[in-house]
Design an enzyme around this catalytic site. Structure first.
Site, PDB file in Angstrom:
ATOM      1  N   HIS A  18       0.860  -1.297   0.005  1.00 23.42           N
ATOM      2  CA  HIS A  18      -0.003  -0.064  -0.107  1.00 23.42           C
ATOM      3  C   HIS A  18       0.803   1.352  -0.152  1.00 23.42           C
ATOM      4  O   HIS A  18       1.611   1.582   0.991  1.00 23.42           O
ATOM      5  CB  HIS A  18      -0.956   0.132   1.364  1.00 23.42           C
ATOM      6  CG  HIS A  18      -1.905   1.196   1.365  1.00 23.42           C
ATOM      7  ND1 HIS A  18      -3.169   0.752   1.432  1.00 23.42           N
ATOM      8  CD2 HIS A  18      -1.812   2.518   0.901  1.00 23.42           C
ATOM      9  CE1 HIS A  18      -3.865   2.196   1.556  1.00 23.42           C
ATOM     10  NE2 HIS A  18      -3.165   2.954   1.276  1.00 23.42           N
ATOM     11  N   HIS A  20       1.592   5.438  -1.550  1.00 19.30           N
ATOM     12  CA  HIS A  20       1.016   6.603  -2.321  1.00 19.30           C
ATOM     13  C   HIS A  20       2.492   7.141  -2.965  1.00 19.30           C
ATOM     14  O   HIS A  20       3.271   7.518  -2.191  1.00 19.30           O
ATOM     15  CB  HIS A  20       0.439   7.529  -1.542  1.00 19.30           C
ATOM     16  CG  HIS A  20      -0.897   7.001  -1.055  1.00 19.30           C
ATOM     17  ND1 HIS A  20      -1.973   7.252  -1.584  1.00 19.30           N
ATOM     18  CD2 HIS A  20      -1.124   6.419   0.329  1.00 19.30           C
ATOM     19  CE1 HIS A  20      -3.219   6.733  -0.964  1.00 19.30           C
ATOM     20  NE2 HIS A  20      -2.447   6.316   0.066  1.00 19.30           N
ATOM     21  N   LYS A 104      -9.106  -0.751  -6.018  1.00 19.07           N
ATOM     22  CA  LYS A 104      -9.170  -0.084  -4.889  1.00 19.07           C
ATOM     23  C   LYS A 104     -10.577   0.475  -4.699  1.00 19.07           C
ATOM     24  O   LYS A 104     -11.108   1.199  -5.563  1.00 19.07           O
ATOM     25  CB  LYS A 104      -8.190   1.162  -4.765  1.00 19.07           C
ATOM     26  CG  LYS A 104      -8.098   1.903  -3.421  1.00 19.07           C
ATOM     27  CD  LYS A 104      -7.733   0.980  -2.401  1.00 19.07           C
ATOM     28  CE  LYS A 104      -7.918   1.689  -1.077  1.00 19.07           C
ATOM     29  NZ  LYS A 104      -6.527   2.447  -0.742  1.00 19.07           N
ATOM     30  N   HIS A 141     -10.496   0.526   1.469  1.00 17.93           N
ATOM     31  CA  HIS A 141     -10.229   1.403   2.685  1.00 17.93           C
ATOM     32  C   HIS A 141     -11.582   1.501   3.538  1.00 17.93           C
ATOM     33  O   HIS A 141     -12.775   1.902   3.061  1.00 17.93           O
ATOM     34  CB  HIS A 141     -10.116   2.962   2.228  1.00 17.93           C
ATOM     35  CG  HIS A 141     -10.210   4.050   3.174  1.00 17.93           C
ATOM     36  ND1 HIS A 141      -8.921   4.855   3.303  1.00 17.93           N
ATOM     37  CD2 HIS A 141     -10.800   4.606   4.271  1.00 17.93           C
ATOM     38  CE1 HIS A 141      -9.101   5.591   4.101  1.00 17.93           C
ATOM     39  NE2 HIS A 141     -10.116   5.405   4.858  1.00 17.93           N
ATOM     40  N   HIS A 179      -4.560  -1.018   5.787  1.00 16.90           N
ATOM     41  CA  HIS A 179      -4.256  -0.019   6.862  1.00 16.90           C
ATOM     42  C   HIS A 179      -5.059  -0.236   8.159  1.00 16.90           C
ATOM     43  O   HIS A 179      -5.787   0.785   8.611  1.00 16.90           O
ATOM     44  CB  HIS A 179      -4.271   1.495   6.553  1.00 16.90           C
ATOM     45  CG  HIS A 179      -5.229   1.810   5.621  1.00 16.90           C
ATOM     46  ND1 HIS A 179      -6.558   1.755   6.039  1.00 16.90           N
ATOM     47  CD2 HIS A 179      -4.995   2.783   4.492  1.00 16.90           C
ATOM     48  CE1 HIS A 179      -7.164   2.382   5.077  1.00 16.90           C
ATOM     49  NE2 HIS A 179      -6.376   2.932   4.137  1.00 16.90           N
TER      50      HIS A 179
END
Length: 350
Positions: A18, A20, A104, A141, A179
């Site tokens: 994961h 960014h 995602k 998420h 997360h």
């Protein structure tokens, strides 16, 4: 020999499930911090505009490949941003062509650049059914966005309200709860017999909500999902160091310039790419489980995604405290590096 007596550890090169990277100048500045230690990473698609189609993902992958420092080897594993207009045929084609590894799911409004996310989950069910058929994972998420739900309860509410019904409707869908931050999520993963795993970030293994709020607001510890009580942090550590194959590393390293973090409505995200391996080794060593670091960082993720663990290795050594820069410079401004709040004695040999 007890784990705590080890001062040198060689593990297969880790992956980040994961990450960014942003785009443009920020991409060029932060990518070397990942490629230094990591072989692969699942790349988040929440750009502006988002990476929605196979064509978008291919173009973004090309920009990432062009930014890899000379001499480094790194494979970006691309994701598609799920919207209510996502075409199942495009998802199938992107997966078949090796362009997209996963899709995602952002509930609309859950985090940075998530306005294009999903509100009506029935509208994306055809996409999810195709993904289940072809074995393509859904990265989630896992928070509801209802304003009446307390921010500290949004992960647990998402599990009950959204994820459990979704997985019953599409039971063959492989799901990664990204997360995770709560005992609730850890328990839910442990209680599931198949097709479910979770990533745990570096920072959620180290900070709790006191780090953000006690003694004054600390913007550089603000992230989404927000850090929870200490009992939840302990549950995450126990899951990570257990060796359980359903838990693996996803740093959620999320760079924002200080100008965007230090304002009245600052951005959510913690930049951990430079010092993640040192931080993780410290956490695992403190738990007496340094020999489980390879499972968490290098083995469990590839196995869930159906990939082969990396053949090359990295070596960590324990000694005098190692220092990292307080920030990295980008053309957009400085980005602060995560400060765990304690000395780091483990370093990756270069």
């Amino acid at each position: 020999m007890p784990d705590r007596n080890l001062t040198r550890l060689t593990i297969r090169r880790p992956d980040d499930w994961h990450l960014h990277l942003r785009d443009g100048a920020m991409l060029r500045a932060v990518l070397p911090e990942t490629t230094r230690h990591f072989a692969r990473a699942i790349i988040m698609p929440n750009l502006v505009p988002p990476v929605v189609t196979a064509a978008h993902a291919a173009a973004y992958r090309d920009r990432i490949l062009a930014a890899i420092p000379e001499g480094d080897t790194f494979t970006p594993l691309m994701t598609l941003y799920l919207t209510e207009a996502t075409d199942p045929k495009d998802v199938r084609a992107a997966h078949a062509a090796g362009i997209a590894t996963a899709v995602k799911l952002y509930p609309a409004g859950a985090t940075t650049n998530s306005a294009s996310g999903v509100r009506d989950f029935e509208k994306v069910r055809p996409v999810l059914e195709v993904m289940a058929e072809i074995g393509m994972p859904l990265c989630v998420h896992g928070e509801v966005t209802d304003h009446e739900i307390d921010i500290f309860d949004r992960e647990a509410t998402f599990i009950d309200r959204i994820l459990k019904p979704l997985r019953k409707k599409v039971p063959d869908l492989k799901v990664v709860m990204e997360h995770v931050t709560t005992q609730d999520a850890v328990d839910y993963v442990r209680d599931s017999s198949k097709n479910l795993a979770a990533t745990i970030t570096t920072h959620h293994l180290i900070i709790n909500r006191n780090h953000i709020l006690a003694g004054g607001i600390k913007p550089h510890f603000y992230c989404l999902p927000v850090a929870k009580r200490e009992a939840h942090r302990i549950a995450l550590v126990q899951a990570a160091v257990s060796g359980d194959k359903r838990f693996f590393l996803g740093t959620d390293s999320a760079p924002h310039t200080d100008a965007l973090k230090l304002q009245s409505c600052g951005c959510a995200g913690i930049f951990t790419a430079p010092n993640t391996m040192s931080c993780l080794a410290e956490v695992f060593d403190a738990a007496g489980k340094i020999n489980k670091l390879e499972d968490f960082a290098s083995l469990n993720g590839p196995r869930f995604y159906g990939l082969t663990p990396n053949e090359d290795t990295i070596t960590l050594t324990k000694g005098d405290p190692v220092s990292y820069p307080a920030h990295i410079d980008t053309e957009d401004g400085p980005v602060t590096v995560f400060d765990p709040g304690f000395d780091l004695h483990w370093r990756v040999e270069e």
